[in-house]
Design an enzyme around this catalytic site. Structure first.
Site, mmCIF file in Angstrom:
data_model
loop_
_atom_site.group_PDB
_atom_site.id
_atom_site.type_symbol
_atom_site.label_atom_id
_atom_site.label_comp_id
_atom_site.label_asym_id
_atom_site.label_seq_id
_atom_site.Cartn_x
_atom_site.Cartn_y
_atom_site.Cartn_z
ATOM 1 N N LYS A 79 0.656 -1.193 0.356
ATOM 2 C CA LYS A 79 0.306 -0.012 0.116
ATOM 3 C C LYS A 79 0.644 0.908 0.304
ATOM 4 O O LYS A 79 1.853 1.381 0.957
ATOM 5 C CB LYS A 79 -0.869 0.165 1.241
ATOM 6 C CG LYS A 79 -1.585 1.158 1.663
ATOM 7 C CD LYS A 79 -2.743 0.744 2.548
ATOM 8 C CE LYS A 79 -3.971 1.620 2.971
ATOM 9 N NZ LYS A 79 -4.588 1.388 3.630
ATOM 10 N N SER A 154 -10.051 0.806 2.870
ATOM 11 C CA SER A 154 -9.011 2.246 2.639
ATOM 12 C C SER A 154 -7.448 1.312 1.514
ATOM 13 O O SER A 154 -7.514 1.793 0.954
ATOM 14 C CB SER A 154 -8.512 3.123 3.354
ATOM 15 O OG SER A 154 -7.087 2.499 4.036
ATOM 16 N N SER A 178 -10.573 -0.874 7.143
ATOM 17 C CA SER A 178 -9.414 -1.276 5.412
ATOM 18 C C SER A 178 -8.276 -2.104 4.903
ATOM 19 O O SER A 178 -8.474 -2.119 3.904
ATOM 20 C CB SER A 178 -8.175 0.046 5.978
ATOM 21 O OG SER A 178 -9.257 1.430 6.178
#
Lengths: 469, 96
Positions: A79, A154, A178
């Site tokens: 990420k 997310s 997330s």
């Protein structure tokens, strides 16, 4: 997708058995990326040449019998809020569009030390604030199962990259769901480890008392490999720790909180949960229904006050002077650098912490957080593990909730209690639902007491894709 | 409404060092009222729950970590190994 041939475990076996090479694996990943990622948008940056070079070196090490570890030669994605030294690391924000990470996050350092190959950095909601992936300042990621739908956020890109078979293992961060929410929306496995189990050093802080890095894979087995490769105490993260590992059991008492099966849960997900329960009962586990954790109903309120308060404090560092977007002064840099959700949370947090309101909001939220923790600890005296849905609904359409922040926040209703309590949770795909002609995955969530990851893995393997279709 | 007025949002924006347009103020006021309204039924503080935050510090140990030159690469202006910042003294009421 449940495609065993694409699992990390099978790649590792193939490398060990000489059936493939790291170069072939990297080429295979890039072939998938070139074919699919234009439509999906999971990656912000990829590094094909560097990855192929690293793969050649890995293959050479293997030929000499000098592999660095299980992950040697394995392509991995991270990420974009996990610092990758000498590479742009932007958290999908305009604020950090030109920011070069000056050091590696501990997770990245560990992966590289074990020979893993970082093939790219993944799209996400800006600074990990969002539940759909649409808050990326660069582009929204699409759900690989239906390109008109969100992948969840997310960690939108990390999850979509694994779900679409573009990489066998990815890492995300989970502050309120997330990792787990997108894993459920995209049909992969995602772990939110015990708070402190994985170092946060080099993870861009959103809400420090809740943030945790975790692995995403096609199977529970793959997530176990990713977790073991990255967990451990790190002197660079004062909150990293080890606890006494909770042992696995031959049979478990599994609690189903009534707050997890109430109003608002899609009947198809309820059905998949019932299927999993039936399977677990048939395996000889004891199901304890109607477990009561009243504070779960307050978790969203507690969560967003605490997150906003920590965000307003953590984000004071973005001044456009030492790093980040520089415009005409601090205010202008922040105004142009941050997107709407970031601004909303900073202002909400400033409010929740300000004189005259802190007692009514922040302190009340902290006290309620403690009550929730106490309630969960009490539940874990009578059950070994909790099972419930990961999300109340299937992946929704792009744009469906983007104008209504509260509605978006409520997507996290089942995931945020876990972060507030600091306990681990594993989202496991169990079956499929249908919405407007789209076939979409359903995920369930296993929650255990601190340091009970092994129990979650054990049970996760038993319910993986267990639902009758 | 939960007591979040446009004036209050304007003040929060100022404290947050953000510029917001009138249109944004109206939107944020509405959204923050929604969110704060949702949170308004949290149980009252009764002092029965101990939510005291404890700071646990480790002993300070000096170790070599990040090269300062690498850290300075992201700064806007650097001089003699320091980050140059705008003057904040003698510039009253001006944006620093």
């Amino acid at each position: 997708m449940n495609n065993e041939s694409k699992s990390l475990h099978s790649f590792i076996q193939d490398l060990k058995g000489g059936k493939t090479t790291s170069v072939a694996l990297v080429e295979q990943c890039f072939e998938a990326i070139e074919q699919k990622d234009g439509a999906i948008g999971a990656f912000l940056r990829t590094y094909k040449e560097d990855a192929l070079e690293a793969a050649k070196q890995s293959d050479a090490r293997r030929a000499e019998g000098k592999t660095l570890g299980e992950l040697d030669g394995i392509p991995v994605a991270i990420k974009d809020n996990i610092s990758y030294s000498n590479h742009i690391t932007s958290a999908a924000s305009a604020m950090l569009a030109d920011y070069t990470a000056p050091y590696n996050a501990t997770v990245v350092a560990k992966l590289k030390d074990q020979g893993a190959i970082i093939i790219g950095q993944c799209n996400m909601d800006e600074f990990a604030m969002g539940s759909s992936g649409e808050n990326s300042a660069i582009k929204p990621t699409k759900n690989p199962h239906d390109l008109t739908r969100v992948p969840g956020g997310s960690s939108s890109g990390s999850v979509a990259s694994v779900a679409a078979g573009m990489v066998p293992l990815a890492f995300g961060s989970d502050t309120g769901g997330s990792i787990r929410l997108p894993s459920a929306f995209c049909g992969v496995v995602g772990l939110k480890p015990t708070y402190g189990a994985v170092s946060r050093y080099g993870l861009m802080a959103m809400a420090s008392s809740l943030d945790q890095i975790g692995p995403i894979g096609q199977t529970v087995e793959d997530v176990v490999i990713g977790f073991r490769a990255t967990a451990g105490v790190d002197a660079k993260d004062a909150t990293s720790q080890t606890g006494e590992i909770v042992p696995t059991l031959p049979k478990y008492r599994i609690g189903i909180p009534k707050q997890f099966v109430g109003e608002g849960l899609d009947p198809q997900i309820r059905h998949a949960l019932d299927d999993a329960i039936a399977k677990l009962e048939a395996e000889g586990h004891t199901i304890v229904r109607d477990v009561d954790v009243p504070m779960i109903d307050r978790a969203i309120a507690i969560y967003y006050l605490i997150v906003a308060a920590e965000v307003s404090s953590n984000f004071a560092r973005y001044d456009g002077i030492r790093f980040g977007l520089h415009r005409d002064g601090v205010v202008d840099s922040r105004t142009k650098g941050f997107g709407p959700e970031v601004k909303r949370r900073i202002m909400l947090g400033t409010f929740a912490l300000s004189a005259g309101y802190a007692d009514a909001y922040y302190k009340r939220a902290q006290a309620a957080r403690q009550e929730l923790k106490d309630e969960l600890a009490k539940v874990f005296e009578s059950v070994d593990v909790i099972l419930g849905p990961t999300a109340p609904e299937l992946a929704f359409k792009l744009g469906e909730k983007s104008d209504d922040p509260l509605k978006m926040y409520l997507t996290d209703v089942y995931t945020v209690p876990v972060n507030l309590a600091g306990v681990p949770a594993l989202s496991v795909p169990v079956g499929w639902g249908e919405d407007e002609g789209s076939r979409l995955p359903i995920g369930l969530q296993l929650i255990g007491p601190h340091w009970s990851e092994n129990r979650l893995f054990d049970l996760g393997k038993q319910i993986e894709w267990s639902s009758n279709e | 409404m939960n007591g979040i007025t446009e004036d209050l949002v304007r003040r929060m924006a100022e404290l947050s060092r953000l510029d917001v347009t009138d249109e944004e103020i109206a939107r944020y006021t509405h959204q923050l009222n929604d969110i704060v309204g949702y949170a308004s039924d949290l149980p009252a503080l009764d002092n029965a729950t101990d939510a005291t935050m404890v700071m646990v510090g480790d002993e300070d140990v000096v170790v070599a970590t990040v090269n300062p030159a690498d850290l300075l690469r992201n700064a806007v202006a650097v001089e003699d190994g320091y980050v140059k910042v705008p003057a904040i003294i003698n510039k009253e009421n001006e944006e620093s």
